[in-house]
Design a protein around this motif. Structure first.
Motif, PDB file in Angstrom:
ATOM      1  N   LEU A 127       0.831  -1.206   0.000  1.00 20.22           N
ATOM      2  CA  LEU A 127       0.000   0.000   0.000  1.00 20.22           C
ATOM      3  C   LEU A 127       0.872   1.266   0.000  1.00 20.22           C
ATOM      4  CD1 LEU A 127      -2.920   1.057   0.082  1.00 20.22           C
ATOM      5  CD2 LEU A 127      -2.788   1.021   2.575  1.00 20.22           C
ATOM      6  N   GLU A 128       1.944   1.239   0.783  1.00 17.05           N
ATOM      7  CA  GLU A 128       2.841   2.406   0.782  1.00 17.05           C
ATOM      8  C   GLU A 128       3.479   2.605  -0.583  1.00 17.05           C
ATOM      9  OE1 GLU A 128       3.976   2.961   5.456  1.00 17.05           O
ATOM     10  OE2 GLU A 128       5.495   2.028   4.182  1.00 17.05           O
ATOM     11  N   THR A 129       3.871   1.502  -1.208  1.00 21.24           N
ATOM     12  CA  THR A 129       4.498   1.613  -2.529  1.00 21.24           C
ATOM     13  C   THR A 129       3.510   2.188  -3.550  1.00 21.24           C
ATOM     14  OG1 THR A 129       5.864  -0.306  -1.995  1.00 21.24           O
ATOM     15  CG2 THR A 129       5.728   0.315  -4.323  1.00 21.24           C
ATOM     16  N   GLN A 130       2.267   1.724  -3.477  1.00 20.51           N
ATOM     17  CA  GLN A 130       1.280   2.144  -4.478  1.00 20.51           C
ATOM     18  C   GLN A 130       0.716   3.541  -4.215  1.00 20.51           C
ATOM     19  OE1 GLN A 130      -1.579  -1.043  -4.277  1.00 20.51           O
ATOM     20  NE2 GLN A 130      -0.065  -2.533  -4.967  1.00 20.51           N
ATOM     21  N   GLU A 131       0.569   3.914  -2.942  1.00 24.28           N
ATOM     22  CA  GLU A 131      -0.139   5.172  -2.657  1.00 24.28           C
ATOM     23  C   GLU A 131       0.697   6.211  -1.912  1.00 24.28           C
ATOM     24  OE1 GLU A 131      -4.172   4.838  -1.365  1.00 24.28           O
ATOM     25  OE2 GLU A 131      -4.427   2.873  -2.295  1.00 24.28           O
ATOM     26  N   LEU A 132       1.504   5.751  -0.932  1.00 26.22           N
ATOM     27  CA  LEU A 132       2.267   6.741  -0.157  1.00 26.22           C
ATOM     28  C   LEU A 132       3.440   7.316  -0.965  1.00 26.22           C
ATOM     29  CD1 LEU A 132       2.494   8.107   2.665  1.00 26.22           C
ATOM     30  CD2 LEU A 132       4.149   6.320   3.267  1.00 26.22           C
ATOM     31  N   PHE A 133       4.175   6.450  -1.652  1.00 22.63           N
ATOM     32  CA  PHE A 133       5.342   6.942  -2.394  1.00 22.63           C
ATOM     33  C   PHE A 133       4.948   7.970  -3.468  1.00 22.63           C
ATOM     34  CE2 PHE A 133       8.398   3.121  -1.464  1.00 22.63           C
ATOM     35  CZ  PHE A 133       8.313   3.406  -0.119  1.00 22.63           C
ATOM     36  N   PRO A 134       3.894   7.719  -4.267  1.00 22.47           N
ATOM     37  CA  PRO A 134       3.495   8.757  -5.225  1.00 22.47           C
ATOM     38  C   PRO A 134       3.112  10.071  -4.543  1.00 22.47           C
ATOM     39  CG  PRO A 134       2.451   6.669  -5.771  1.00 22.47           C
ATOM     40  CD  PRO A 134       3.117   6.482  -4.445  1.00 22.47           C
ATOM     41  N   ALA A 135       2.455   9.989  -3.375  1.00 24.54           N
ATOM     42  CA  ALA A 135       2.080  11.221  -2.655  1.00 24.54           C
ATOM     43  C   ALA A 135       3.324  11.971  -2.183  1.00 24.54           C
ATOM     44  CB  ALA A 135       1.177  10.875  -1.467  1.00 24.54           C
ATOM     45  N   ILE A 136       4.335  11.223  -1.711  1.00 21.87           N
ATOM     46  CA  ILE A 136       5.594  11.857  -1.297  1.00 21.87           C
ATOM     47  C   ILE A 136       6.223  12.561  -2.499  1.00 21.87           C
ATOM     48  CG2 ILE A 136       7.963  11.408  -0.528  1.00 21.87           C
ATOM     49  CD1 ILE A 136       6.845   9.086   1.184  1.00 21.87           C
ATOM     50  N   GLU A 137       6.248  11.867  -3.630  1.00 23.00           N
ATOM     51  CA  GLU A 137       6.895  12.451  -4.817  1.00 23.00           C
ATOM     52  C   GLU A 137       6.157  13.702  -5.305  1.00 23.00           C
ATOM     53  OE1 GLU A 137       7.135   8.846  -7.072  1.00 23.00           O
ATOM     54  OE2 GLU A 137       9.241   8.552  -6.546  1.00 23.00           O
ATOM     55  N   GLN A 138       4.839  13.686  -5.191  1.00 23.43           N
ATOM     56  CA  GLN A 138       4.071  14.844  -5.660  1.00 23.43           C
ATOM     57  C   GLN A 138       4.147  16.024  -4.693  1.00 23.43           C
ATOM     58  OE1 GLN A 138       0.118  13.342  -6.308  1.00 23.43           O
ATOM     59  NE2 GLN A 138       0.782  12.044  -7.998  1.00 23.43           N
ATOM     60  N   GLN A 139       4.129  15.731  -3.396  1.00 28.25           N
ATOM     61  CA  GLN A 139       3.931  16.826  -2.439  1.00 28.25           C
ATOM     62  C   GLN A 139       5.165  17.223  -1.640  1.00 28.25           C
ATOM     63  OE1 GLN A 139       0.306  16.670  -0.141  1.00 28.25           O
ATOM     64  NE2 GLN A 139      -0.653  15.241  -1.557  1.00 28.25           N
ATOM     65  N   LEU A 140       6.163  16.351  -1.563  1.00 29.63           N
ATOM     66  CA  LEU A 140       7.289  16.645  -0.667  1.00 29.63           C
ATOM     67  C   LEU A 140       8.620  16.778  -1.404  1.00 29.63           C
ATOM     68  CD1 LEU A 140       6.386  14.230   2.315  1.00 29.63           C
ATOM     69  CD2 LEU A 140       5.716  16.617   1.986  1.00 29.63           C
ATOM     70  N   ALA A 141       8.575  16.918  -2.728  1.00 26.90           N
ATOM     71  CA  ALA A 141       9.824  16.969  -3.506  1.00 26.90           C
ATOM     72  C   ALA A 141      10.736  18.105  -3.036  1.00 26.90           C
ATOM     73  CB  ALA A 141       9.516  17.106  -4.993  1.00 26.90           C
ATOM     74  N   ASP A 142      10.148  19.252  -2.720  1.00 22.49           N
ATOM     75  CA  ASP A 142      10.983  20.399  -2.334  1.00 22.49           C
ATOM     76  C   ASP A 142      11.557  20.251  -0.923  1.00 22.49           C
ATOM     77  OD1 ASP A 142       8.465  20.584  -1.208  1.00 22.49           O
ATOM     78  OD2 ASP A 142       8.412  22.773  -1.239  1.00 22.49           O
ATOM     79  N   GLN A 143      11.115  19.233  -0.186  1.00 22.51           N
ATOM     80  CA  GLN A 143      11.628  19.020   1.179  1.00 22.51           C
ATOM     81  C   GLN A 143      12.526  17.785   1.262  1.00 22.51           C
ATOM     82  OE1 GLN A 143       8.525  19.634   4.336  1.00 22.51           O
ATOM     83  NE2 GLN A 143       7.140  19.872   2.601  1.00 22.51           N
ATOM     84  N   ASP A 144      12.870  17.234   0.111  1.00 17.96           N
ATOM     85  CA  ASP A 144      13.611  15.964   0.089  1.00 17.96           C
ATOM     86  C   ASP A 144      14.890  16.032   0.922  1.00 17.96           C
ATOM     87  OD1 ASP A 144      13.991  13.299  -0.750  1.00 17.96           O
ATOM     88  OD2 ASP A 144      15.293  13.925  -2.393  1.00 17.96           O
ATOM     89  N   HIS A 145      15.667  17.090   0.714  1.00 20.81           N
ATOM     90  CA  HIS A 145      16.951  17.198   1.408  1.00 20.81           C
ATOM     91  C   HIS A 145      16.761  17.302   2.928  1.00 20.81           C
ATOM     92  CE1 HIS A 145      21.185  18.045   1.886  1.00 20.81           C
ATOM     93  NE2 HIS A 145      20.888  19.100   2.616  1.00 20.81           N
ATOM     94  N   ALA A 146      15.829  18.139   3.344  1.00 23.75           N
ATOM     95  CA  ALA A 146      15.613  18.349   4.786  1.00 23.75           C
ATOM     96  C   ALA A 146      15.115  17.060   5.454  1.00 23.75           C
ATOM     97  CB  ALA A 146      14.599  19.480   4.996  1.00 23.75           C
ATOM     98  N   ILE A 147      14.202  16.360   4.775  1.00 25.88           N
ATOM     99  CA  ILE A 147      13.667  15.126   5.371  1.00 25.88           C
ATOM    100  C   ILE A 147      14.746  14.038   5.405  1.00 25.88           C
ATOM    101  CG2 ILE A 147      11.912  13.315   5.164  1.00 25.88           C
ATOM    102  CD1 ILE A 147      10.072  15.422   3.851  1.00 25.88           C
ATOM    103  N   ALA A 148      15.563  13.979   4.357  1.00 26.03           N
ATOM    104  CA  ALA A 148      16.654  12.987   4.346  1.00 26.03           C
ATOM    105  C   ALA A 148      17.592  13.216   5.537  1.00 26.03           C
ATOM    106  CB  ALA A 148      17.431  13.060   3.036  1.00 26.03           C
ATOM    107  N   GLU A 149      17.871  14.476   5.844  1.00 24.98           N
ATOM    108  CA  GLU A 149      18.725  14.775   7.002  1.00 24.98           C
ATOM    109  C   GLU A 149      18.037  14.367   8.302  1.00 24.98           C
ATOM    110  OE1 GLU A 149      20.193  18.771   7.084  1.00 24.98           O
ATOM    111  OE2 GLU A 149      21.828  18.220   5.721  1.00 24.98           O
ATOM    112  N   ALA A 150      16.731  14.604   8.361  1.00 18.88           N
ATOM    113  CA  ALA A 150      15.980  14.208   9.563  1.00 18.88           C
ATOM    114  C   ALA A 150      15.993  12.684   9.730  1.00 18.88           C
ATOM    115  CB  ALA A 150      14.547  14.724   9.472  1.00 18.88           C
ATOM    116  N   PHE A 151      15.904  11.947   8.616  1.00 21.60           N
ATOM    117  CA  PHE A 151      15.981  10.475   8.667  1.00 21.60           C
ATOM    118  C   PHE A 151      17.314  10.049   9.295  1.00 21.60           C
ATOM    119  CE2 PHE A 151      13.010   8.978   4.940  1.00 21.60           C
ATOM    120  CZ  PHE A 151      11.915   9.407   5.645  1.00 21.60           C
TER     121      PHE A 151
END
Ligand SMILES: [Fe+2]
Ligand SMILES: [Fe+2]
Length: 185
Positions: A127-151
């Motif tokens: 379910l995450e692969t089918q629905e969550l990942f596309p939502a991340i790509e659509q809505q959080l692209a501009d925060q990728d670097h900041a979230i990666a650091e938080a991870f």
């Protein structure tokens, strides 16, 4: 995106462990004395890698950013899934504590707990692969670097430096450790 790559890689590691745990558990049902430390290591992986680290990253850095708007229902479902996962992981931990190698009854309980947790987690990952990942790509692209650091911060603060690598080493060891207990083909 870096954060989708990280979550994807972790999902693949989870699937590998689930496959090995299923193999080992199927043997316990037949009364094969698969050593208990194999299941204890798998339990540590579920508790630290899956719950504290992977689900921790999703809950701290992904879900709050997608909790409103068109993804609200999806995030509610994901949070409920994580709660289900914790319950099934606790049932598995109980079954590991009760397990006596060579005893078919406790082996069967263990196998049932593994199957229930593995079926749940496979569905959740799909379910995450089918629905969550596309939502991340659509809505959080501009925060990728900041979230990666938080991870990375979550890995260091919640599980400690080196633990991720140690658990990956454990994953690699599972196949050879289980193999002596498998039927000769
Ligand atoms: Fe999740
Ligand atoms: Fe996930």
């Amino acid at each position: 995106m870096k954060i989708v790559d990280t979550l994807w890689t972790e999902h693949n590691a989870v699937q590998l462990v689930l496959a090995q745990a299923r193999r080992a558990a199927a043997e316990t049902e037949r009364g094969v004395p698969v050593p208990a430390d194999i299941f204890a290591d798998v339990q540590e992986f579920f508790a630290i890698f899956v719950d504290r680290c992977h689900h921790g990253k999703e809950e701290a850095e992904i879900f709050p950013r997608l909790a409103a708007g068109s993804t609200a229902a999806l995030i509610q479902r994901m949070e409920a899934d994580h709660a289900t996962g914790r319950r099934l992981a606790a049932a598995y931990a109980d079954a590991v504590r009760a397990y006596r190698p060579g005893d078919a009854a406790t082996g069967q309980r263990l196998a049932e707990a593994v199957r229930a947790y593995a079926a749940f987690l496979s569905d959740h990952i799909d379910l995450e692969t089918q629905e969550l990942f596309p939502a991340i790509e659509q809505q959080l692209a501009d925060q990728d670097h900041a979230i990666a650091e938080a991870f990375e911060g979550i890995e260091i603060n919640r599980i400690g430096p080196g633990t991720h690598e140690r658990l990956h080493g454990m994953i690699d060891s599972l196949g050879p450790r289980i193999a002596p207990w498998m039927p000769k083909g």
